[in-house]
Design a protein around this motif. Structure first.
Motif, PDB file in Angstrom:
ATOM      1  N   SER A   1     -11.417 -69.033  25.172  1.00  0.00           N
ATOM      2  CA  SER A   1     -12.268 -68.481  26.216  1.00  0.00           C
ATOM      3  C   SER A   1     -13.673 -68.377  25.643  1.00  0.00           C
ATOM      4  O   SER A   1     -14.060 -69.185  24.791  1.00  0.00           O
ATOM      5  CB  SER A   1     -11.746 -67.116  26.674  1.00  0.00           C
ATOM      6  N   ARG A   2     -14.412 -67.367  26.080  1.00  0.00           N
ATOM      7  CA  ARG A   2     -15.766 -67.157  25.579  1.00  0.00           C
ATOM      8  C   ARG A   2     -16.161 -65.718  25.819  1.00  0.00           C
ATOM      9  O   ARG A   2     -15.849 -65.147  26.871  1.00  0.00           O
ATOM     10  CB  ARG A   2     -16.746 -68.078  26.311  1.00  0.00           C
ATOM     11  N   PHE A   3     -16.811 -65.105  24.856  1.00  0.00           N
ATOM     12  CA  PHE A   3     -17.436 -63.812  25.097  1.00  0.00           C
ATOM     13  C   PHE A   3     -18.594 -63.610  24.130  1.00  0.00           C
ATOM     14  O   PHE A   3     -18.635 -64.206  23.048  1.00  0.00           O
ATOM     15  CB  PHE A   3     -16.438 -62.647  25.016  1.00  0.00           C
TER      16      PHE A   3
ATOM     17  N   GLU B   1     -15.488 -71.422  32.021  1.00  0.00           N
ATOM     18  CA  GLU B   1     -15.331 -72.876  32.038  1.00  0.00           C
ATOM     19  C   GLU B   1     -15.219 -73.384  30.593  1.00  0.00           C
ATOM     20  O   GLU B   1     -15.594 -72.706  29.640  1.00  0.00           O
ATOM     21  CB  GLU B   1     -16.548 -73.537  32.702  1.00  0.00           C
ATOM     22  N   HIS B   2     -14.703 -74.601  30.444  1.00  0.00           N
ATOM     23  CA  HIS B   2     -14.854 -75.263  29.154  1.00  0.00           C
ATOM     24  C   HIS B   2     -16.347 -75.379  28.863  1.00  0.00           C
ATOM     25  O   HIS B   2     -17.164 -75.551  29.776  1.00  0.00           O
ATOM     26  CB  HIS B   2     -14.208 -76.649  29.185  1.00  0.00           C
TER      27      HIS B   2
ATOM     28  N   LEU C   1     -19.100 -77.302  30.590  1.00  0.00           N
ATOM     29  CA  LEU C   1     -18.739 -78.700  30.784  1.00  0.00           C
ATOM     30  C   LEU C   1     -18.187 -78.869  32.186  1.00  0.00           C
ATOM     31  O   LEU C   1     -17.272 -78.149  32.583  1.00  0.00           O
ATOM     32  CB  LEU C   1     -17.692 -79.129  29.761  1.00  0.00           C
ATOM     33  N   SER C   2     -18.733 -79.786  32.939  1.00  0.00           N
ATOM     34  CA  SER C   2     -18.227 -80.023  34.285  1.00  0.00           C
ATOM     35  C   SER C   2     -16.813 -80.581  34.191  1.00  0.00           C
ATOM     36  O   SER C   2     -16.419 -81.174  33.179  1.00  0.00           O
ATOM     37  CB  SER C   2     -19.129 -81.008  35.034  1.00  0.00           C
ATOM     38  N   GLU C   3     -16.045 -80.400  35.250  1.00  0.00           N
ATOM     39  CA  GLU C   3     -14.658 -80.857  35.229  1.00  0.00           C
ATOM     40  C   GLU C   3     -14.544 -82.373  35.306  1.00  0.00           C
ATOM     41  O   GLU C   3     -13.458 -82.925  35.115  1.00  0.00           O
ATOM     42  CB  GLU C   3     -13.867 -80.188  36.351  1.00  0.00           C
TER      43      GLU C   3
END
Length: 419
Positions: free
Chosen positions: A190-192, A224-225, A244-246
Motif C-alpha cells: 500500500s502507501r502511507f 493505486e499502484h 500508475l494508471s491501470e
C-alpha cells in the motif's frame, strides 16, 4: 559491451555523477513473477525511467532462488530505462548478494545521498549502522534518505521493526539528525506518509504486488499502484507520488503481430477453459468426482493463462470509471444482437439456438441493470446474487423464485454469490 541496467553493488559507497533524481519502486515480486503482476512492474519501471536512477525498495522476488533472481534480472534488463539498484527485502533470501552485491551501501549524488540498509530480518545490521554513521559524518553530505525494507514504528500499522530496533537506528543518526530528510521503506502493499522521530516516513509498496487493506485508515480501494519520485528543487530534496494508471505499459500490445497472436491465445485458452468445465460437469453427473476435480483444476489453469495474455492487451479505464464501459456491450446484446439472432434461428428451424439467444438476452438485460446500479461503487448494495446454472439468468434480492423465470431450473441448483 552494453552496460547492465540492473546494478550489482560492488562496494559500500558509490559516487554517482549527474544524478539529481531517483524513482522508488516498492515490492514488485513478493507475490510471484507472473505476467499479471509484472505488467505493473513494467509500468513502474517506465515511470521511474523519468528519473536518473531507480531504487527497488525490496521484495524483488517471492523467494530468493537463482531461478527467480534470474527472471527478475532479465525482466529488469529488458524494461528498465535507467540504472536500477535494489535493497534487500524479507522475500529476497538466498543468493541475493550473488546477483545484487552489497546489502548495506550508500549512493552519493551531487546534492543528496541514499543509504540503503538491510533490515530484512527485522534488525539493522551493525555494518549497515556503521556505514550510516560514516556517510552522515561526511562534510560533502548534507541531505540523506535512509532506505530500508521493513517500516519503523508508525501510526498506521504494527507490521514494523521493534521500538528497540528503531532506537538503535536513532542512536546512530542522532548527532546528524538535521541531515536526515526522509525515512523510506516498503514491505506494506500500500502507501502511507507518516512522521517518525520528527522525520517524514514514506512507505511505498505499490510496484507490482496487489494493493491490500492495511488498516482502518488505509483501504485498498483508496490506494493505486504507484512509485515515489525524489528530486532536487532549488537545492532541496523533495518528493511526489506518481500513481500508475491501470493501462500502464502498453508497448508490447502495440506490436501488431504480438497483438493478434495474444488475442488468438486468449480465445484459445478461454475455449479450453470452457471445454474443461463442461467436461467436469459431465464427469460429476456420472459420479467420477476425481476426474471432475481434475478438469476443474485444468480449467482454472487455462483461465489464468488467458488472464496473463489478456493483461498485456488490456487498456482499462481507471477503476472508478470502468463499470460504465461494460454497459454498452450488454445493452447492445439484449436490445439488438441476441433478438436478431433468435429471430434468424427461428426462421431457419433452429429451436435450440433460438432458445439459447432468448435466454441469454433476458440475462444480459439484468446484467445491464445491475451494472447501472454498480456505477456508484460505494453505494452498490446487492449482497446476494443468484445465477441459474441451467440458462445463466441472474437474480438478486432476499426472495427469489423457486424456479428460474427463464428456463424453470430449480432454486436448489442456483449458484449463490454472497459477501
Amino acid at each position: 559491451m552494453k552496460e547492465k541496467k540492473m546494478k550489482k553493488v560492488p562496494e559500500r559507497i558509490l559516487r554517482l555523477e549527474n544524478v539529481h533524481s531517483i524513482g522508488v519502486i516498492g515490492d514488485p515480486g513478493c507475490e510471484g513473477l507472473g505476467t499479471y503482476n509484472m505488467k505493473v512492474y513494467a509500468g513502474a519501471l517506465e515511470e521511474s525511467g523519468k528519473d536518473d536512477i531507480t531504487l527497488v525498495a525490496g521484495d524483488l522476488v517471492p523467494i530468493g532462488s537463482d531461478h527467480y533472481y534470474q527472471v527478475i534480472q532479465d525482466m529488469t534488463e529488458a524494461l528498465a530505462q535507467n540504472p536500477v539498484y535494489s535493497l534487500r527485502g524479507n522475500h529476497d533470501t538466498g543468493a541475493y548478494t550473488e546477483y545484487f552485491g552489497e546489502k548495506n551501501y550508500a549512493l552519493l549524488a551531487e546534492h543528496f545521498a541514499v543509504v540503503a540498509l538491510d533490515n530484512a530480518l527485522r534488525t539493522f545490521e551493525e555494518e549497515g549502522l556503521a556505514l550510516l554513521a560514516e556517510v552522515l559524518a561526511r562534510e560533502d553530505v548534507e541531505q540523506v534518505i535512509i532506505a530500508f525494507h521493513i517500516p519503523v514504528p508508525n501510526h498506521f500499522i504494527q507490521n514494523s521493526v521493534s521500538e528497540e530496533e528503531f532506537s538503535r537506528l536513532r542512536k546512530v543518526y542522532e548527532p546528524w539528525k538535521e541531515k536526515v530528510k526522509y525515512l523510506l521503506c516498503g514491505h506494506v502493499h500500500s502507501r502511507f506518509i507518516d512522521v517518525a522521530d520528527g522525520i517524514p516516513l514514506i512507505c511505498t509498496g505499490g510496484g507490482g504486488a496487489m494493493i491490500e487493506d492495511v488498516s482502518k485508515e488505509i483501504k485498498a480501494c483508496d490506494v493505486e499502484h504507484h512509485i515515489v519520485h525524489f528530486y532536487e528543487k532549488d537545492g532541496v530534496l523533495d518528493y511526489r507520488i506518481a500513481n500508475l494508471s491501470e493501462d500502464c505499459y502498453g508497448q508490447e500490445s502495440d506490436n501488431s503481430v504480438l497483438n493478434q497472436k495474444l488475442k488468438e491465445s486468449v480465445q484459445g485458452e478461454l475455449m479450453a477453459h470452457f471445454r474443461y468445465l463442461m467436461f467436469a460437469d459431465r464427469a460429476k453427473r456420472r459420479g467420477f468426482d476425481q476426474i471432475a476435480n481434475l478438469f476443474r483444476a485444468l480449467a482454472s489453469s487455462e483461465y489464468h493463462h488467458a488472464r496473463n495474455f489478456y493483461s498485456i492487451l488490456e487498456r482499462p479505464a481507471a477503476f472508478m470509471e470502468s463499470i460504465c464501459t461494460y454497459m454498452p456491450g450488454e445493452e447492445f446484446e439484449y436490445q439488438h444482437l441476441y433478438p436478431a439472432m433468435a429471430a434468424y434461428a427461428s426462421e431457419h428451424q433452429s429451436p435450440l439456438t433460438e432458445q439459447a439467444y432468448l435466454g441469454a438476452s433476458a440475462a444480459e438485460k439484468v446484467h445491464a441493470a445491475l451494472l447501472k446500479q454498480a456505477e456508484d461503487v460505494q453505494e452498490f448494495g446487492e449482497k446476494v446474487i443468484y445465477v441459474c446454472p441451467i440458462c445463466g439468468y441472474v437474480m438478486t434480492g432476499d426472495s427469489v423464485s423457486e424456479r428460474c423465470p427463464v428456463c424453470g431450473g430449480p432454486k436448489k441448483q442456483y449458484e449463490v454469490y454472497e459477501i
